[in-house]
Design a protein around this motif. Structure first.
Motif, PDB file in Angstrom:
ATOM      1  N   VAL A 175     -15.117   9.924   3.005  1.00 42.66           N
ATOM      2  CA  VAL A 175     -14.330   9.787   5.307  1.00 42.66           C
ATOM      3  C   VAL A 175     -15.156   8.602   4.496  1.00 42.66           C
ATOM      4  O   VAL A 175     -14.572   8.056   5.714  1.00 42.66           O
ATOM      5  CB  VAL A 175     -15.883  10.736   5.425  1.00 42.66           C
ATOM      6  CG1 VAL A 175     -14.940  10.327   6.617  1.00 42.66           C
ATOM      7  CG2 VAL A 175     -15.305  12.296   5.527  1.00 42.66           C
ATOM      8  N   ALA A 204     -12.972  16.019   2.148  1.00 38.07           N
ATOM      9  CA  ALA A 204     -11.958  16.517   3.053  1.00 38.07           C
ATOM     10  C   ALA A 204     -12.265  15.927   4.222  1.00 38.07           C
ATOM     11  O   ALA A 204     -13.448  14.656   4.382  1.00 38.07           O
ATOM     12  CB  ALA A 204     -12.726  18.285   3.132  1.00 38.07           C
ATOM     13  N   GLY A 205     -10.693  14.797   4.321  1.00 38.86           N
ATOM     14  CA  GLY A 205     -11.363  14.176   5.288  1.00 38.86           C
ATOM     15  C   GLY A 205     -11.193  12.475   5.428  1.00 38.86           C
ATOM     16  O   GLY A 205     -11.511  11.838   6.045  1.00 38.86           O
ATOM     17  N   SER A 222      -8.885  10.607   6.743  1.00 41.24           N
ATOM     18  CA  SER A 222      -8.604  10.568   7.499  1.00 41.24           C
ATOM     19  C   SER A 222      -8.714   9.619   9.122  1.00 41.24           C
ATOM     20  O   SER A 222      -8.029   9.619  10.102  1.00 41.24           O
ATOM     21  CB  SER A 222      -9.447  11.947   8.537  1.00 41.24           C
ATOM     22  OG  SER A 222     -10.397  11.207   8.524  1.00 41.24           O
ATOM     23  N   GLU A 223      -9.364   8.244   8.891  1.00 42.46           N
ATOM     24  CA  GLU A 223      -9.138   7.360  10.135  1.00 42.46           C
ATOM     25  C   GLU A 223      -7.605   6.532   9.385  1.00 42.46           C
ATOM     26  O   GLU A 223      -7.905   5.345   9.991  1.00 42.46           O
ATOM     27  CB  GLU A 223     -10.318   6.404   8.726  1.00 42.46           C
ATOM     28  CG  GLU A 223     -11.647   6.940   9.556  1.00 42.46           C
ATOM     29  CD  GLU A 223     -11.735   6.784  11.242  1.00 42.46           C
ATOM     30  OE1 GLU A 223     -11.453   6.431  11.394  1.00 42.46           O
ATOM     31  OE2 GLU A 223     -12.270   8.351  11.079  1.00 42.46           O
ATOM     32  N   ARG A 247      -4.571   6.427   9.797  1.00 49.05           N
ATOM     33  CA  ARG A 247      -3.511   6.974  11.045  1.00 49.05           C
ATOM     34  C   ARG A 247      -1.982   6.339  10.323  1.00 49.05           C
ATOM     35  O   ARG A 247      -1.422   7.541  10.609  1.00 49.05           O
ATOM     36  CB  ARG A 247      -4.363   6.856  11.896  1.00 49.05           C
ATOM     37  CG  ARG A 247      -5.108   8.464  12.570  1.00 49.05           C
ATOM     38  CD  ARG A 247      -5.046   9.280  12.243  1.00 49.05           C
ATOM     39  NE  ARG A 247      -6.526   9.992  12.777  1.00 49.05           N
ATOM     40  CZ  ARG A 247      -6.842  11.514  12.502  1.00 49.05           C
ATOM     41  NH1 ARG A 247      -5.244  12.226  12.866  1.00 49.05           N
ATOM     42  NH2 ARG A 247      -7.745  11.735  13.069  1.00 49.05           N
ATOM     43  N   GLY A 252      -8.864  20.342   2.800  1.00 48.72           N
ATOM     44  CA  GLY A 252      -8.630  19.440   4.459  1.00 48.72           C
ATOM     45  C   GLY A 252      -8.595  17.675   3.568  1.00 48.72           C
ATOM     46  O   GLY A 252      -8.665  16.618   4.233  1.00 48.72           O
ATOM     47  N   ARG A 312      -6.475  15.673   5.625  1.00 47.40           N
ATOM     48  CA  ARG A 312      -5.863  15.687   6.493  1.00 47.40           C
ATOM     49  C   ARG A 312      -6.389  14.292   7.696  1.00 47.40           C
ATOM     50  O   ARG A 312      -6.386  13.520   6.786  1.00 47.40           O
ATOM     51  CB  ARG A 312      -7.693  16.306   7.191  1.00 47.40           C
ATOM     52  CG  ARG A 312      -7.416  16.535   8.923  1.00 47.40           C
ATOM     53  CD  ARG A 312      -8.359  17.359   9.123  1.00 47.40           C
ATOM     54  NE  ARG A 312     -10.404  17.010   9.188  1.00 47.40           N
ATOM     55  CZ  ARG A 312     -11.153  17.282   7.748  1.00 47.40           C
ATOM     56  NH1 ARG A 312     -11.094  18.592   7.316  1.00 47.40           N
ATOM     57  NH2 ARG A 312     -12.529  16.848   8.360  1.00 47.40           N
ATOM     58  N   GLY A 313      -5.007  14.159   8.609  1.00 45.28           N
ATOM     59  CA  GLY A 313      -4.859  13.320   9.725  1.00 45.28           C
ATOM     60  C   GLY A 313      -3.493  12.119   9.202  1.00 45.28           C
ATOM     61  O   GLY A 313      -3.644  11.642   9.525  1.00 45.28           O
ATOM     62  N   LEU A 314      -3.483  12.729   7.780  1.00 54.41           N
ATOM     63  CA  LEU A 314      -1.617  12.375   7.280  1.00 54.41           C
ATOM     64  C   LEU A 314      -0.641  12.337   7.346  1.00 54.41           C
ATOM     65  O   LEU A 314       0.141  12.545   7.190  1.00 54.41           O
ATOM     66  CB  LEU A 314      -2.478  11.636   6.056  1.00 54.41           C
ATOM     67  CG  LEU A 314      -3.251  10.838   5.260  1.00 54.41           C
ATOM     68  CD1 LEU A 314      -3.400  11.442   3.762  1.00 54.41           C
ATOM     69  CD2 LEU A 314      -3.873   9.950   5.783  1.00 54.41           C
ATOM     70  N   GLU A 315      -0.583  12.742   9.238  1.00 48.88           N
ATOM     71  CA  GLU A 315       0.503  13.112   9.597  1.00 48.88           C
ATOM     72  C   GLU A 315       2.093  11.901   9.609  1.00 48.88           C
ATOM     73  O   GLU A 315       3.313  12.151   9.746  1.00 48.88           O
ATOM     74  CB  GLU A 315       0.655  13.289  10.995  1.00 48.88           C
ATOM     75  CG  GLU A 315      -0.386  14.451  11.313  1.00 48.88           C
ATOM     76  CD  GLU A 315      -0.512  14.946  12.219  1.00 48.88           C
ATOM     77  OE1 GLU A 315      -0.087  14.755  13.512  1.00 48.88           O
ATOM     78  OE2 GLU A 315      -1.933  15.430  12.754  1.00 48.88           O
ATOM     79  N   LYS A 335       0.265  20.476   8.290  1.00 41.67           N
ATOM     80  CA  LYS A 335       0.766  19.422   8.728  1.00 41.67           C
ATOM     81  C   LYS A 335       1.160  18.166   8.356  1.00 41.67           C
ATOM     82  O   LYS A 335       1.477  17.096   9.251  1.00 41.67           O
ATOM     83  CB  LYS A 335      -0.904  19.046  10.401  1.00 41.67           C
ATOM     84  CG  LYS A 335      -1.174  19.603  10.667  1.00 41.67           C
ATOM     85  CD  LYS A 335      -1.701  19.955  11.616  1.00 41.67           C
ATOM     86  CE  LYS A 335      -2.508  21.104  12.987  1.00 41.67           C
ATOM     87  NZ  LYS A 335      -3.576  20.851  14.177  1.00 41.67           N
TER      88      LYS A 335
END
Length: 460
Positions: A87, A109-110, A113-114, A116, A135, A138-141, A163
């Protein structure tokens, strides 16, 4: 004279002070406002401005180096020895991140996530990355391109792409995937390219590609696919390129390709196609479609072996199923449903007492152009009930009408022959043997007499 020289000296002194002050301010401006390309660059890395790029490739890093500028737009970390991604591995904001050809074995997991603003992530060629946390992404939208080729992935968590609404390119080729879970790609509504070739996938279920309404290119070649659900491609209405060559497909339901009406380039070669009755839906689809296709070489039955399924004639399916000249003399190819085959393989009559079974249109697709089924009138119903009793499993077999016969893919198989099931007496006899006409009339008269007597006794 002295006064004039003093004034000139003062003027030149002021000019020197002004120049030195200007030079000082210029240095300050260069340092604070427009830093040099190498300012704050990690050790052993090279940095470039506009766009801010940090290149740390091929430096034997075992972890993500510290000191990457926060405003770096592109970070290249390929060809190193990085083993884990945690992370806190990424303290910068970037749009392109290359991590291919490392030794990554675990992604927390994650871990991303930073990031973005990340649009492209390349994790390919990491042979030790055999599994992923649910995950991990996660956060890679905003992610548009994800590379995970040649990582020896054996399974994908059901929520691994959760997502990732912006994803357009997904590279999963040359892994060790055995199957794909239902709804695995359901959030990837903008995906256009899906590369799954070079894996070990065996089946494609009904909901495996659900949600991929914008998919344009699907590559599934060089797998072990042997069965595709007839509705597996129902959401792929915009698909233009489909590669299924070099698999283990013997049959393909016509509905699969009818759901991909916009396909322009289709490759199905390198499969052991069975060109019996089960091939008719696919053959009919090729007659109506205008698609650039590879050849479909028939592997069976023997009369059609080597032929191209696309160019078979109507008469090739006229007597369906056809006798197989390559089989034992006098035998007949008969089509049974899958459940029927299973029942007979479990409850096959012994060779010393041949079982007699009634052939009906529900489970046997023979003699399609005659309404009279072959029978032996010398066999009474009593004999049938004593020699062959219908069990619970056979009674539960599905009832098929002619339309369902072609609509339900996978329920028919022309490879089961009568001699494997112990042919009943009279199977190959004419519809009504001439020598038995008098016996038939006698039996009919006796039956009518018994029925009349029963009615008389019941109603007086």
């Amino acid at each position: 004279m002295e006064t004039r020289w003093t004034a000139r000296s003062r003027r030149s002194s002021k000019i020197r002070r002004f120049k030195s002050g200007l030079s000082l301010w210029l240095v300050v401006w260069l340092v604070l406002v427009k830093p040099s390309p190498v300012q704050g660059c990690p050790r052993l890395c090279v940095c470039y401005p506009s766009p801010m790029t940090v290149s740390c490739q091929s430096q034997n890093f075992t972890s993500v180096p510290a000191g990457v500028p926060f405003n770096s737009q592109r970070v290249f970390l390929q060809n190193n020895q990085i083993t884990e991604l945690r992370v806190d591995s990424f303290g910068f904001e970037t749009q392109v991140l290359w991590l291919y050809s490392n030794n990554i074995s675990w992604i927390e997991a994650g871990a991303f996530s930073e990031l973005r603003e990340l649009e492209e992530l390349d994790l390919g060629d990491n042979p030790h990355l055999r599994r992923l946390e649910g995950g991990a992404f996660r956060g890679l939208e905003k992610l548009q391109s994800l590379h995970m080729h040649r990582c020896r992935l054996a399974v994908l968590p059901h929520d691994i792409f959760h997502k990732l609404y912006s994803l357009q390119f997904l590279y999963l080729q040359e892994n060790q995937l055995h199957f794909l879970q239902d709804d695995l790609f359901s959030d990837l509504v903008n995906l256009t390219h899906l590369f799954l070739h070079g894996n070990r996938i065996r089946t494609l279920s009904e909901n495996v590609f659900r949600g991929l309404v914008n998919l344009d290119r699907l590559l599934l070649h060089d797998n072990r696919v042997r069965q595709i659900n007839r509705r597996a491609f129902r959401d792929l209405g915009r698909l233009t390129i489909l590669y299924l060559f070099n698999n283990s497909l013997a049959e393909l339901p016509g509905q699969v390709l009818r759901d991909t009406a916009n396909v322009q380039f289709l490759r199905l070669n390198g499969n052991p196609w069975s060109c019996g009755c089960e091939a008719r839906p696919l053959w009919e689809w090729f007659r109506k479609s205008r698609v650039s296709s590879s050849e479909l070489v028939c592997a069976s039955p023997s009369p059609k072996r080597g032929s191209d399924l696309r160019f078979l004639r109507e008469m090739d399916f006229a007597l369906c199923p056809l006798p197989d000249p390559g089989s034992l003399a006098g035998t007949t190819t008969t089509t049974f449903s899958t459940k029927t085959r299973w029942w007979f393989s479990k409850s096959k009559p012994v060779s010393t007492s041949k079982g007699i079974f009634a052939k009906s249109s529900e489970v046997v697709k023979a003699f399609p152009f005659t309404s009279v089924k072959p029978f032996n009138p010398s066999i009474s119903s009593n004999t049938f009930s004593t020699k062959y009793e219908i069990g619970e499993e056979e009674a539960a077999l599905p009832k098929l009408d002619p339309e369902e016969y072609w609509a339900n893919y996978g329920n028919e198989d022309a490879s089961v022959r009568c001699f494997e099931l112990e042919c009943p007496p009279g199977f190959d006899s004419p519809a009504i043997p001439p020598s038995s006409s008098s016996s038939s009339c006698l039996i009919s008269l006796v039956s009518l007499s018994i029925m009349a007597l029963s009615i008389h006794l019941l109603f007086g």
